[in-house]
Design an enzyme around this catalytic site. Sequence first.
Site, mmCIF file in Angstrom:
data_model
loop_
_atom_site.group_PDB
_atom_site.id
_atom_site.type_symbol
_atom_site.label_atom_id
_atom_site.label_comp_id
_atom_site.label_asym_id
_atom_site.label_seq_id
_atom_site.Cartn_x
_atom_site.Cartn_y
_atom_site.Cartn_z
ATOM 1 N N LYS A 53 0.490 -1.234 0.078
ATOM 2 C CA LYS A 53 -0.212 -0.523 -0.494
ATOM 3 C C LYS A 53 0.975 1.406 0.550
ATOM 4 C CE LYS A 53 -4.013 -2.285 2.421
ATOM 5 N NZ LYS A 53 -4.796 -2.870 3.198
ATOM 6 N N GLN A 97 -4.021 -0.873 9.400
ATOM 7 C CA GLN A 97 -4.102 -2.233 9.041
ATOM 8 C C GLN A 97 -5.187 -3.467 10.079
ATOM 9 O OE1 GLN A 97 -3.227 -3.534 6.285
ATOM 10 N NE2 GLN A 97 -3.802 -5.244 6.173
ATOM 11 N N ASP A 120 -11.192 3.450 3.711
ATOM 12 C CA ASP A 120 -11.044 1.860 4.069
ATOM 13 C C ASP A 120 -12.593 1.558 3.722
ATOM 14 O OD1 ASP A 120 -9.359 0.250 3.647
ATOM 15 O OD2 ASP A 120 -8.835 0.042 6.278
#
Length: 287
Positions: A53, A97, A120
């Site tokens: 990422k 994460q 997200d």
Amino acid sequence: MGEIIDGRAVAAEVKERVGREVAEWIESGGDQPGLATILVGDDPASHVYVRNKRKATEEAGMRSFHHELAADTPQETVADLIESLNDDDAVHGILLQLPAPPQIDDDAMTRLIDPMKDVDGLTPVNAGLLQQGKPGMVPATPLGVMELLRSIGAELRGANAVVVGRSMLVGKPVAALLLAEDCTVTHCHSRTRDLAAECRRADILIASVGVPKLINADMVREGAIVIDVGINRTEDGLVGDVDFDGVLPKAAAITPVPGGVGQMTIAMLMHNTLAAAKAQAAVRAGR
Ligand code: NAP
């Protein structure tokens, strides 16, 4: 024989487009978009995901701010970091994460993220906006699924779409996106009485289950489009939730694993980060 949908090619196109749009945005006076990643602990797979990422962020011309915390980091430290990133104008997207180590409540930490920086799409605000059909941040993997359907020109209006799996990350948002595109959506899960019969009604079948090769050829209608979100590590390597070899001859189009949906997630995360930067600039300009 069905078309094999090339996730790598579509993801490369999306990344290239985002890179171009980032350059145009900065050229026109916009702030360089920035994505902050928070990684708690030593999970090797999470390290690989975050590294990829960060790399994609920089390749797209955006800034990457990385925060790596020890596995025994107390929850308050993570909470303080999220609050400080919420207040940092150089950070437009915050990515925690998951899963984090057990002392950290993933949901509670997710709720702390400013919804405008929630690239997200997991905060209750963004999940609610999606259900309401209002603009917000949508999780990257479901966005990737929609982009793949678009790439093959799939006719969505009125199509029977069957989604197997009801996770917050994939199944629920994908179902909402398909509904917004006027599909007739059937949502299946582990308690669905006759999964095969439900799946056979699908013009568009989306599997996000986590069970290797659960969807076999008998469960797929001739000419269906099959999107396999599953990523399962087995003795035979990475396999999806769909029996690819069995289903390929019946499907009109199908995504492989690897090389399908998995490729799209990071590309759409880049898309979300740029969108977040633009939305935050608009809010600031309105102040
Ligand atoms: P998840 O949270 O693991 O949940 C699995 C879902 O599948 C649940 O809704 C469960 O039903 C349902 N399910 C389990 N067994 C079933 C069965 N035998 N028949 C019908 N439904 C069943 O789901 P997820 O997070 O969406 O992950 C699913 C898969 O996608 C995993 O392999 C994951 O690695 C992969 N994934 C890939 C990406 C990507 O970037 N490509 C992103 C996210 C996830 P209940 O709700 O009834 O328990």
